[in-house]
Design a protein around this motif. Structure first.
Motif, PDB file in Angstrom:
ATOM      1  N   ASN A 119       0.780  -1.201   0.050  1.00 35.63           N
ATOM      2  CA  ASN A 119       0.064   0.062   0.225  1.00 35.63           C
ATOM      3  C   ASN A 119       0.732   1.145   0.085  1.00 35.63           C
ATOM      4  O   ASN A 119       0.526   2.326  -0.483  1.00 35.63           O
ATOM      5  N   LEU A 202      -5.658  -5.946   0.682  1.00 35.84           N
ATOM      6  CA  LEU A 202      -5.326  -4.747  -0.068  1.00 35.84           C
ATOM      7  C   LEU A 202      -6.767  -4.167  -0.497  1.00 35.84           C
ATOM      8  O   LEU A 202      -6.764  -3.035  -0.513  1.00 35.84           O
ATOM      9  N   THR A 206      -7.869  -0.273   0.537  1.00 38.34           N
ATOM     10  CA  THR A 206      -8.429   0.828  -0.822  1.00 38.34           C
ATOM     11  C   THR A 206      -9.698   1.351  -0.336  1.00 38.34           C
ATOM     12  O   THR A 206      -9.960   2.295  -0.919  1.00 38.34           O
TER      13      THR A 206
END
Length: 321
Positions: A119, A202, A206
């Motif tokens: 990230n 992930l 997000t």
């Protein structure tokens, strides 16, 4: 007046119930295509997950294939007494719990660290490349990966060649050593599945509200503090889901993986309940004892799922279902 108001209220409640019923019917009609798409999965689950549960009666019988379920002798809990007093049961149970525990912990911890690191990557091409590379092992079966691992850790394999040629170390028999083989089993399983969990985490990262990061930066939070106080609390529900799902398989230490990599010299550290069931049911034709072992595993897994769900609900008021 009181009686009239009661009648009016009763009619109003009945009318509202009818309206809700009609709206529910309309909602089901509008989503009929989705329900039709779901139908094959429901049938598959019913046939292969729920219908075989009737076979659990074997755990309470002295099952004979020629007699079937109806004519086999009922023995109560004798099969459970038999498996719990087996000399190999205790060692297999301990091995299963140790291997499964470390697999669950590391299969969450490693992807969590990897997802947090990815990230922070600015270059999108590098980020996508790493995601693809770590995801690839997930699609391979253990029959393929086990062959690769057996070649890599063989006495004359890549690892021993590097150790011997570059570090002047003596070769180590990793695959027949109780000291190393369990670690190889755990690490290889984490390596195989970390790509899948990394993608899930992930996706959760997000979806974190960007306004939270902006507020943290305004308050003077460093990048590490943003990760610690914004990112981690925001993805905690996904981590909780992965934890609960993992605890459901606390006694599933990876039958396919161990079966294709197993050898008698490492039986002391990697013989698990599933391999014991395999030897009882397939090799030894003790179907009732194998069924009793499977039922025992299911009950333990159910208890762990229930406890973990209760803890999550009490501590964070988070509902998984």
């Amino acid at each position: 007046p009181c009686g009239m108001s009661g009648i009016v209220f009763g009619k109003g409640a009945a009318f509202m119930a009818e309206v809700k019923k009609e709206s529910k019917k309309k909602g089901l009609y509008k989503t009929r295509e989705l329900h039709v798409m779901l139908l094959p999965a429901v049938i598959f689950t019913a046939v292969f997950a729920y219908l075989p549960m009737f076979g659990l009666i074997m755990a309470f019988q002295e099952f004979k294939p020629l007699l079937g379920f109806t004519k086999s002798k009922f023995v109560g809990f004798d099969q459970f007494t038999y498996i719990f007093t087996m000399p190999s049961f205790r060692q297999a149970f301990v091995n299963t719990f140790i291997i499964a525990f470390f697999k669950i912990i590391l299969s969450i911890l490693v992807p969590l660290i990897l997802s947090l690191m990815l990230n922070e990557v600015v270059k999108s091409w590098f980020k996508r490349s790493v995601q693809t590379i770590v995801f690839i092992p997930y699609f391979f079966s253990w029959a393929i990966l086990a062959g690769m691992l057996l070649e890599i850790f063989a006495y004359d394999g890549i690892i021993n060649n590097v150790m011997q040629n570059f570090f002047n170390m003596e070769p180590i028999a990793f695959l027949v050593s109780n000291k190393y083989f369990r670690t190889i089993i755990i690490a290889s399983d984490v390596w195989k599945g970390m790509g899948y969990n990394t993608v899930l985490l992930l996706a959760a990262i997000t979806n974190v509200d960007a306004a939270l990061y902006e507020a943290a930066r305004v308050d003077g939070a460093s990048r590490w503090q943003q990760v610690l106080h914004v990112t981690l609390p925001s993805i905690l529900p996904m981590v909780a889901v992965l934890t609960v799902l993992g605890l459901g398989g606390i006694l599933n230490a990876g039958f396919e993986q161990i079966l294709v990599m197993y050898n008698p010299t490492v039986e002391k550290t990697v013989d698990i309940l599933d391999t014991l069931v395999y030897r009882l049911g397939i090799a030894g034709h003790q179907y009732s004892a194998a069924a009793a072992m499977g039922l025992f595993k299911s009950v333990v897994s159910l208890i762990f799922v229930g406890i973990s769900y209760w803890i999550l609900y009490k501590k964070s008021d988070y509902r998984v279902f």
